[in-house]
Scaffold this motif. Sequence first.
Motif, PDB file in Angstrom:
ATOM      1  N   GLY A   1       0.800  -1.221   0.000  1.00 39.91           N
ATOM      2  CA  GLY A   1       0.000   0.000   0.000  1.00 39.91           C
ATOM      3  C   GLY A   1       0.831   1.268   0.000  1.00 39.91           C
ATOM      4  O   GLY A   1       0.280   2.373  -0.023  1.00 39.91           O
TER       5      GLY A   1
ATOM      6  N   ALA B   1       0.014   3.914  -2.715  1.00 38.65           N
ATOM      7  CA  ALA B   1      -1.328   4.480  -2.532  1.00 38.65           C
ATOM      8  C   ALA B   1      -1.310   5.468  -1.375  1.00 38.65           C
ATOM      9  O   ALA B   1      -1.847   6.577  -1.468  1.00 38.65           O
TER      10      ALA B   1
ATOM     11  N   ASN C   1      -3.945   8.264  -0.986  1.00 42.47           N
ATOM     12  CA  ASN C   1      -5.145   7.429  -0.939  1.00 42.47           C
ATOM     13  C   ASN C   1      -5.131   6.469   0.256  1.00 42.47           C
ATOM     14  O   ASN C   1      -4.797   5.290   0.142  1.00 42.47           O
ATOM     15  N   GLU C   2      -5.557   6.998   1.395  1.00 49.56           N
ATOM     16  CA  GLU C   2      -5.535   6.215   2.629  1.00 49.56           C
ATOM     17  C   GLU C   2      -6.524   5.048   2.585  1.00 49.56           C
ATOM     18  O   GLU C   2      -6.283   3.997   3.175  1.00 49.56           O
ATOM     19  N   PHE C   3      -7.624   5.220   1.862  1.00 55.48           N
ATOM     20  CA  PHE C   3      -8.606   4.128   1.771  1.00 55.48           C
ATOM     21  C   PHE C   3      -8.000   2.887   1.139  1.00 55.48           C
ATOM     22  O   PHE C   3      -8.084   1.790   1.691  1.00 55.48           O
ATOM     23  N   VAL C   4      -7.374   3.093   0.001  1.00 57.83           N
ATOM     24  CA  VAL C   4      -6.769   1.955  -0.695  1.00 57.83           C
ATOM     25  C   VAL C   4      -5.639   1.373   0.143  1.00 57.83           C
ATOM     26  O   VAL C   4      -5.493   0.151   0.248  1.00 57.83           O
TER      27      VAL C   4
ATOM     28  N   GLN D   1      -5.383   1.375   3.442  1.00 56.99           N
ATOM     29  CA  GLN D   1      -5.914   0.611   4.567  1.00 56.99           C
ATOM     30  C   GLN D   1      -6.474  -0.728   4.096  1.00 56.99           C
ATOM     31  O   GLN D   1      -6.300  -1.747   4.762  1.00 56.99           O
ATOM     32  N   MET D   2      -7.132  -0.711   2.945  1.00 55.18           N
ATOM     33  CA  MET D   2      -7.728  -1.968   2.455  1.00 55.18           C
ATOM     34  C   MET D   2      -6.685  -3.044   2.233  1.00 55.18           C
ATOM     35  O   MET D   2      -6.811  -4.170   2.704  1.00 55.18           O
TER      36      MET D   2
END
Lengths: 263, 454
Positions: free
Chosen positions: A64, A67, A72-75, A77-78
């Motif tokens: 990650g 990202a 892009n913290e969402f990507v 974290q995913m």
Amino acid sequence: MSDLKIKTMAEMAAEGKQAEILFWVGCAGSFDARAQKVTVALCKILNKVGIEFAILGSEESCTGDPARRAGNEFVFQMTALQNVMTLNMYEVKKIVTACPHCFNTIKNEYPALGGEYEVVHHSQLLQELIDQGRLKLTEGGAFEGKKITYHDSCYMGRVNGVYEAPRKVLEGLDNELVEMKRCRTKGLCCGAGGAQMFKEDEPGDKRINIDRAEEALETKAEIIAVNCPFCMTMMGDGVKAKEKQDDVMVYDLAELIVNNNKW
Amino acid sequence: MVQQILFILVSGAALGYAGYQFMKIRRNILLGQDEEIPLDRAQSWRNVLLVAFGQKKMFKRMIPAVLHFFIYAAFVITQIELIEIFIDGVFGVHRFFAPSLGGFYTFIISFIEILSVLAFIGTLIFLIRRNLLKIPRFVKSEMTGWPTLDANLILIFEIILLIGIFSMNGADMVLQQVDPAHYASTGNLAVSSWLGPALFGGLDQSSLVVVERFGWWLHISMVFVFLNYLPKSKHLHIILAFPNTFYAKQNSRGEMENMDSIMNEVKSMMGFDGATDAAEMPMDEELPEFGANDVLGLSWKNIMDAYSCTECGRCTSVCPANLTGKKLSPRKILMDIRDRADEIGKNLDSKSADFAQDKEKPLSKDNYDDGKSLFDYITREEIHACTTCNACVEACPVLINPLEPILKLRRYEILTESAGPSDWLPMFNSIENSGAVWSMPVDRDQWAKDAMAE
């Protein structure tokens, strides 16, 4: 058939065995044709010194890093939470990786997500193995007396303060190590970090990797040693842009060891 | 008596107005978000001692480090003399410490004089470096106008200050010979014992008194001007370097601040145990903002960083983006943050409802909207050029982190605005859908199968 042995964590678990160390391959190490050679080289070394390692195989995802640094913290974290879950499921204690970005993210950022592991970069592991006498470098190898320059990756160097381990590995190859003007804390970035690898440059007068390749070529070294798959791409492209690809090679530390020992 | 009253009035006004200005700086720094910075106190004090007080990081570049150290040491040591100037000014006495300290007084003042000469040399060379040699980092585009004037003004102030000290001490040395009853012996001061007679030896006593008073007032006035100039100037670093190094983050440079709210949301999406259920989160509220598009969204430390910046440009001179002609300059990022914080501070002071988000409520940092943001100062192109290489972080002599605000701006752009470089979209999508930065038609461990089959 080669005598290479590469197992996945799942295969090890099925055999009821626990790997000594997990080799985190990373996206570049898995998919980039040039970086794959480094991945295989490191596997060869681990096999030769008898370290029982495993990879995650299809259970590994991008750490990650790009990202997160793109914003892009969402990507991030995913994919990161997924990885932490997988690593914790296998009760992983120690990880080695050949990618400074993977190294940094797992070492420094996964703890906040519940993932605490001992993480080493392959340059550190190689130095440790040499120091312990477990990894012996053949004398009079392919690189004896050759001029080599070492390009510090930002994420091993300035970010994590690892400057000496890779140099010590190079010293063991009996070559002449020549430093670029900007080295160690002052080392110039190859231009790939912070997710720049995945986008076009902003307008400017020059590409960063060209500037760095020029500096490396000025040392008259025949080999540019790197320890990061993205630096590898950037320096390789830079050398090509200067039409020196037939005279100057870009190698990772692991490859240099494998070539030296003719493995 | 007249001089005493004048001194008390002038110093009261100068200190009062300076205090008022410093409170504004404090307020502007606190425009930022609260952030608890975990600190190992021992490490914090070590940073203050080595980095701020000892200027350790300056010494990576020897010539400016030595010259800067002259000016800095003279500045610090002169504060001792300033104590005497204050006592003399308030009580109408002359060289209060001279009789009681005797030889030690001679030593202290001589020490200050020698450092002052070195500082004078340093200042002259700095003026030459800036204006004649035009060192590249001093003439970048963000330095046009006020920043360049600011830098020169400080150096000129410094020279005036030194002229004050030497007129004062030099005339005193001569007066000690002609009027020993009123001018207590200071012993032979290292510089003014020969500079004084050389410059003022031919003057009559009344002229000497005028020169001595002129020097004394020039020195103290310049100190007051300096003090009140600091809050408007890059020179504020002489104060803020200390708290800024104390509060500098000590965690790994490689660790970006974890966004707990997003982590928890992703956890609940992925069905992790213990995650807050997304359904329980209030849905009718405004969409949350992620990252920062203004100084109000940055942390107080980011703003303190900006006020601590002395615009030396060491960061910019090692930035790979800037070196290759891109618009990004880490120094400009800091300067922009400070300018924007000043602007918001000024607007808040106006108490004008024009700047309130909700016109019914009183203007405050929580009820603020002037229709502008940090993106009016910092362009997208600048933040997109950063490689996160940390060269700027490494270079800063006062432990400023220019990278952190850049990454917060990126987060705002991507998370709140869903904007950002379109080149990044395939990478994001690929990570999300296939767990790799590139979408590849082969298995992640195909390389291993191929290598073993070889």
